[in-house]
Design a protein around this motif. Sequence first.
Motif, short mmCIF file in Angstrom:
data_model
loop_
_atom_site.label_atom_id
_atom_site.label_comp_id
_atom_site.label_asym_id
_atom_site.label_seq_id
_atom_site.Cartn_x
_atom_site.Cartn_y
_atom_site.Cartn_z
N GLN A 96 0.84 -1.19 0.00
CA GLN A 96 0.00 0.00 0.00
C GLN A 96 0.88 1.25 0.00
O GLN A 96 0.59 2.21 -0.71
N ARG A 97 1.96 1.23 0.79
CA ARG A 97 2.87 2.38 0.82
C ARG A 97 3.53 2.59 -0.54
O ARG A 97 3.62 3.72 -1.03
N GLU A 98 4.01 1.50 -1.14
CA GLU A 98 4.70 1.59 -2.43
C GLU A 98 3.77 2.01 -3.55
O GLU A 98 4.14 2.82 -4.40
N ILE A 99 2.59 1.45 -3.56
CA ILE A 99 1.64 1.68 -4.65
C ILE A 99 0.87 2.97 -4.43
O ILE A 99 0.55 3.68 -5.38
N GLY A 100 0.57 3.25 -3.19
CA GLY A 100 -0.17 4.47 -2.84
C GLY A 100 -1.62 4.17 -2.54
O GLY A 100 -2.25 3.34 -3.21
N PRO A 101 -2.15 4.83 -1.53
CA PRO A 101 -3.53 4.57 -1.13
C PRO A 101 -4.54 4.92 -2.22
O PRO A 101 -5.59 4.30 -2.33
N ASP A 102 -4.23 5.92 -3.04
CA ASP A 102 -5.12 6.31 -4.15
C ASP A 102 -5.34 5.14 -5.10
O ASP A 102 -6.47 4.85 -5.50
N VAL A 103 -4.27 4.45 -5.42
CA VAL A 103 -4.36 3.32 -6.35
C VAL A 103 -5.10 2.16 -5.69
O VAL A 103 -5.97 1.54 -6.31
N ILE A 104 -4.77 1.89 -4.44
CA ILE A 104 -5.44 0.79 -3.73
C ILE A 104 -6.94 1.04 -3.67
O ILE A 104 -7.76 0.17 -4.00
N ARG A 105 -7.33 2.25 -3.26
CA ARG A 105 -8.76 2.57 -3.17
C ARG A 105 -9.42 2.51 -4.55
O ARG A 105 -10.55 2.05 -4.69
N GLY A 106 -8.74 2.99 -5.58
CA GLY A 106 -9.29 2.93 -6.93
C GLY A 106 -9.52 1.50 -7.39
O GLY A 106 -10.57 1.17 -7.95
N LEU A 155 -10.35 -7.82 6.32
CA LEU A 155 -10.35 -6.75 7.31
C LEU A 155 -9.30 -5.69 6.99
O LEU A 155 -9.55 -4.49 7.16
N LEU A 156 -8.15 -6.12 6.52
CA LEU A 156 -7.13 -5.16 6.14
C LEU A 156 -7.58 -4.33 4.94
O LEU A 156 -7.38 -3.11 4.92
N ARG A 157 -8.20 -4.95 3.95
CA ARG A 157 -8.72 -4.18 2.81
C ARG A 157 -9.72 -3.13 3.29
O ARG A 157 -9.73 -2.01 2.81
N TYR A 158 -10.56 -3.51 4.22
CA TYR A 158 -11.53 -2.57 4.79
C TYR A 158 -10.80 -1.38 5.44
O TYR A 158 -11.16 -0.23 5.22
N GLU A 159 -9.79 -1.68 6.22
CA GLU A 159 -9.00 -0.62 6.87
C GLU A 159 -8.36 0.28 5.81
O GLU A 159 -8.29 1.50 5.98
N MET A 160 -7.87 -0.31 4.72
CA MET A 160 -7.23 0.47 3.65
C MET A 160 -8.21 1.43 2.99
O MET A 160 -7.84 2.54 2.61
N ILE A 161 -9.45 0.99 2.85
CA ILE A 161 -10.47 1.85 2.24
C ILE A 161 -10.74 3.05 3.13
O ILE A 161 -10.91 4.17 2.65
N SER A 163 -8.78 4.45 5.49
CA SER A 163 -7.66 5.25 5.94
C SER A 163 -6.94 5.94 4.78
O SER A 163 -6.73 5.35 3.73
N ARG A 164 -6.56 7.19 4.99
CA ARG A 164 -5.74 7.91 4.01
C ARG A 164 -4.28 7.47 4.13
O ARG A 164 -3.52 7.56 3.18
N ASP A 165 -3.90 7.05 5.31
CA ASP A 165 -2.52 6.66 5.57
C ASP A 165 -2.41 5.13 5.57
O ASP A 165 -3.41 4.44 5.75
N PRO A 166 -1.19 4.63 5.41
CA PRO A 166 -1.03 3.19 5.55
C PRO A 166 -1.54 2.72 6.91
O PRO A 166 -1.42 3.45 7.91
#
Length: 188
Positions: A96-106, A155-161, A163-166
């Motif tokens: 998530q840090r490497e790819i970026g939260p924007d990409v993960i959420r997208g 659960l981690l995917r849910y947290e990623m959605i 959170s703006r931060d890792p």
Amino acid sequence: MPGDSTRRRGAALEADILDAVWEELAEVGYARLTMEGVAARARTGKQVLYRRWANRAELVKAAMPHRTGFLADQLPDTGDLREDVLAVLRLMVERQREIGPDVIRGLLAEAHELDPKVFGIMHDILLTLLQRAVGRGEIPTADLPRRVVTVPAQLLRYEMILSRDPVADSALVGIVDDVYLPLLRGHG
């Protein structure tokens, strides 16, 4: 052009396209990423992209291991189920840090456009960890419902959605200690 010795094909063309995905993401972000933009940056036609990937979510998903490697190739084996699951979750957060939260959420927002096999990867990774734990006598069985096996990743995917931060390490520990391990013991 026929006979043009500089024409790229196969792996070379694909590598250029996948590199172009990351360059384009860095410049415009996931929301404005287009197949046309990636094709232009890779100096190829968008039809070349559509022959390989049905949509931008598939294209970005293909570009992820090109940039970060395959998660399955980094499978931990610490000798302890708790530590193995935490290590996998930490690898997911590092991605998530490497790819970026924007990409993960997208990608998560467009998950319905991805090949369903993509979601089997985490099941297979976690099932491998559970099978190792059975072999070590930590849990009685790895023959568990699919949803139970994949709880930590979901659960981690849910947290990623959310959170703006890792995701913080304390959240990962909570997922494993407060939810996953008690759930596995309850199924034992």
